[in-house]
Design an enzyme around this catalytic site. Structure first.
Site, PDB file in Angstrom:
ATOM      1  N   ASP A 295      46.421 101.077  68.511  1.00  5.96           N
ATOM      2  CA  ASP A 295      47.486 100.327  67.858  1.00  5.96           C
ATOM      3  C   ASP A 295      47.219  98.824  67.977  1.00  5.96           C
ATOM      4  O   ASP A 295      46.811  98.337  69.031  1.00  5.96           O
ATOM      5  CB  ASP A 295      48.821 100.690  68.513  1.00  5.96           C
ATOM      6  CG  ASP A 295      50.004 100.210  67.712  1.00  5.96           C
ATOM      7  OD1 ASP A 295      50.082 100.543  66.517  1.00  5.96           O
ATOM      8  OD2 ASP A 295      50.866  99.513  68.277  1.00  5.96           O
ATOM      9  N   GLU A 342      43.926 100.574  63.919  1.00  5.00           N
ATOM     10  CA  GLU A 342      45.152 100.239  63.198  1.00  5.00           C
ATOM     11  C   GLU A 342      45.020  98.777  62.768  1.00  5.00           C
ATOM     12  O   GLU A 342      45.156  97.868  63.586  1.00  5.00           O
ATOM     13  CB  GLU A 342      46.369 100.449  64.103  1.00  5.00           C
ATOM     14  CG  GLU A 342      47.712 100.264  63.403  1.00  5.00           C
ATOM     15  CD  GLU A 342      48.193  98.836  63.416  1.00  5.00           C
ATOM     16  OE1 GLU A 342      48.113  98.170  62.355  1.00  5.00           O
ATOM     17  OE2 GLU A 342      48.649  98.382  64.463  1.00  5.00           O
ATOM     18  N   ASP A 396      56.447 103.847  62.006  1.00  5.67           N
ATOM     19  CA  ASP A 396      57.278 102.664  61.787  1.00  5.67           C
ATOM     20  C   ASP A 396      57.895 102.628  60.389  1.00  5.67           C
ATOM     21  O   ASP A 396      58.751 101.776  60.124  1.00  5.67           O
ATOM     22  CB  ASP A 396      56.454 101.388  61.992  1.00  5.67           C
ATOM     23  CG  ASP A 396      56.244 101.060  63.464  1.00  5.67           C
ATOM     24  OD1 ASP A 396      57.075 101.487  64.288  1.00  5.67           O
ATOM     25  OD2 ASP A 396      55.262 100.376  63.785  1.00  5.67           O
TER      26      ASP A 396
END
Length: 500
Positions: A295, A342, A396
């Site tokens: 991430d 990501e 998200d």
């Protein structure tokens, strides 16, 4: 990867379970069967480290980068393995269908864990436990100490502990460990249970030709065992106070940026020790997972650093990260780095160069495809490179149906048909989008389970920059039908992604 495949995004907590939260029990195995029958190669999850109520139980806010979340331990499996008597496997009375009630779950499981540990203390066959403790020495002893000291001081953060413990004075830690040996062993016992259950599930998934994609948050919590043990690896002062914190500049999710609040790394100090903590972290996670999604990957090239006293992220600035030097160390240590980067948000040429150098695929998100000019929007399926992982949405995002019905602006709705180049109805939009995604050039496609189910807002996992009603969504047991599996397998086979 380098072959056309697809997978499903579903966090462990979102699985059905009679214990009020998804866990590593029978429904996890049932989901593996469902994914395999649907022709899927990948099961992607969110981070599985310990969470807490202070941070809304976000899996991206953890007290350890190495430990497993005890809430994911299955009482059902504990009974089967002989660690718990059936009469001790109490089920929480307060449950909300389709959601996790973390307070109720935590209270119930603590009682179960206490019963299991009392039973374990009487056992003489502890060789397997002892082997686990020795093998995980790098992080386990410190995690147990951190957890018990924190509990002994009313849950206060390590920066508020008495100085001898806060500063990790050897004599103080030794004395504390001597007085709390049973509590420390209990923490280790729970990590042992988690590890046993996790690797049995992973082995089962792999036997069904399903690979598990784990998720690594680039940052750790300030109040974590990692910062307590290695303060020099973070930008904090001599008193342990934060100097700078993490976040990101204004983006799709927030006009003022996001103030995450994690301590940022002191990469200069990490470099002096050949990035040892990070190397251990990657080694640990390469055992846990088949692939690693990192991430906020761009933080390795450059990261948004906000002075700790500032209340808004807009007052931060970009700071250079470790770049290729860090990944060269990893490449020398590990033969294979199955990393997904990501790379959403503000991506600069140095991030792209770093990914290209190490052949890390980036991400594309279909829900980002309907704003701006479709000709140069990287999230439009027609613009995907082969070497990428394409999602309908991430944890998200809203669901496809939730986005279209509640968030999409008029110009975005007008762009849907133009981008998809297909006719659709609002009711079947999720299947139209999934099919377009599957037909794209993207090497790998991952679809959240809530999108396969066509759920609206109620299937959303997280709303960035908010602190309530997140990380709670759960799958209903009745949702994993043979009909749905066949439908997923059909579109997967039709688009050349079927996992044999």
């Amino acid at each position: 990867m380098h072959k056309r495949h697809s997978g499903i995004l579903l966090h462990i907590t979102s699985l059905p379970s009679k214990y009020g939260i998804g866990d590593l029990g029978s429904f996890a195995y049932a989901f593996v069967d469902f994914a395999a029958a649907s022709g899927q190669k990948f099961w992607q999850i969110l981070p599985i480290n310990p969470t807490d109520g202070i941070n809304s139980n976000s899996p991206y806010s953890c007290s350890s980068a190495f430990a497993g979340n005890p809430l994911l331990i299955s009482p059902e499996m504990m009974v089967i393995e002989g660690f718990l008597h059936p009469s001790e496997a109490h089920v929480p009375t307060e449950q909300v269908e389709g959601k996790v009630d973390y307070a109720s779950v935590s209270s119930c499981k603590e009682k179960i864990f206490n019963a299991a540990y009392r039973r374990f203390q009487k056992r003489t066959d502890r060789e397997d436990f002892d082997r686990f403790v020795r093998a995980q020495k790098y992080w386990l002893e410190d995690f147990a100490l951190f957890s018990v000291i924190k509990s002994a001081h009313g849950g206060r953060g390590w920066n508020e502990w008495p100085k001898p413990l806060k500063n990790r004075q050897a004599q103080a830690l030794s004395e504390f460990a001597r007085k709390h040996s049973s509590e420390l062993e209990r923490i280790k016992f729970l990590q042992y249970l988690f590890s046993r259950q996790w690797f049995k599930l992973k082995d089962y998934a792999n036997s069904k030709k399903v690979d598990i994609v784990g998720d690594i948050p680039i940052y750790v919590n300030y109040d974590s065992v990692d910062v307590w043990c290695y303060p020099s690896f973070f930008k904090i002062d001599n008193e342990g106070e934060l100097k700078f914190i993490s976040g990101c500049p204004p983006d799709y999710f927030s006009r003022t940026g996001q103030r995450w609040g994690n301590p940022v790394y002191n990469w200069a100090n990490l470099k002096k020790v050949k990035y040892s903590w990070w190397v251990e972290r990657i080694a640990h996670d390469l055992e846990m997972f088949d692939y690693l999604r990192i991430d906020h990957f761009r933080g390795f090239a450059g990261f948004w650093q906000i002075p700790a006293h500032e209340k808004l992220a807009v007052f931060g600035r970009w700071v250079k990260g470790p770049g290729a030097a860090f990944f060269n160390v990893l490449a020398r240590r590990f033969k294979h780095l199955p990393i997904i980067a990501e790379d959403l948000g503000e991506i600069t040429p140095d991030v792209i160069a770093l990914m290209k150098k190490f052949d890390f695929p980036g991400m594309r998100v279909l829900l980002f495809a309907f704003n701006g000019d479709a000709r140069d929007n990287p999230h439009v399926p027609a613009n995907y490179p082969f070497h990428c992982v394409a999602y309908s949405g991430t944890h998200d995002n809203n669901t496809i149906q939730g986005w279209y019905r509640q968030e999409a602006k008029p110009h975005e709705k007008a762009n849907v048909a133009r981008v998809l180049q297909k006719k659709f109805t609002a009711r079947n939009l999720h299947w139209t989008m999934i099919e377009v995604l599957m037909q794209s050039r993207a090497e790998t496609v991952v679809v959240p389970m809530a999108d396969y189910l066509g759920l609206k807002q109620e299937g959303r996992m997280n709303t960035p920059a908010t602190k309530v009603h997140n990380w709670q969504w759960r799958l209903k047991a009745s949702a994993l039908t043979t009909r749905l599996s066949r439908k997923i397998a059909h579109v997967t086979k039709k688009t050349g992604r079927l996992n044999p």
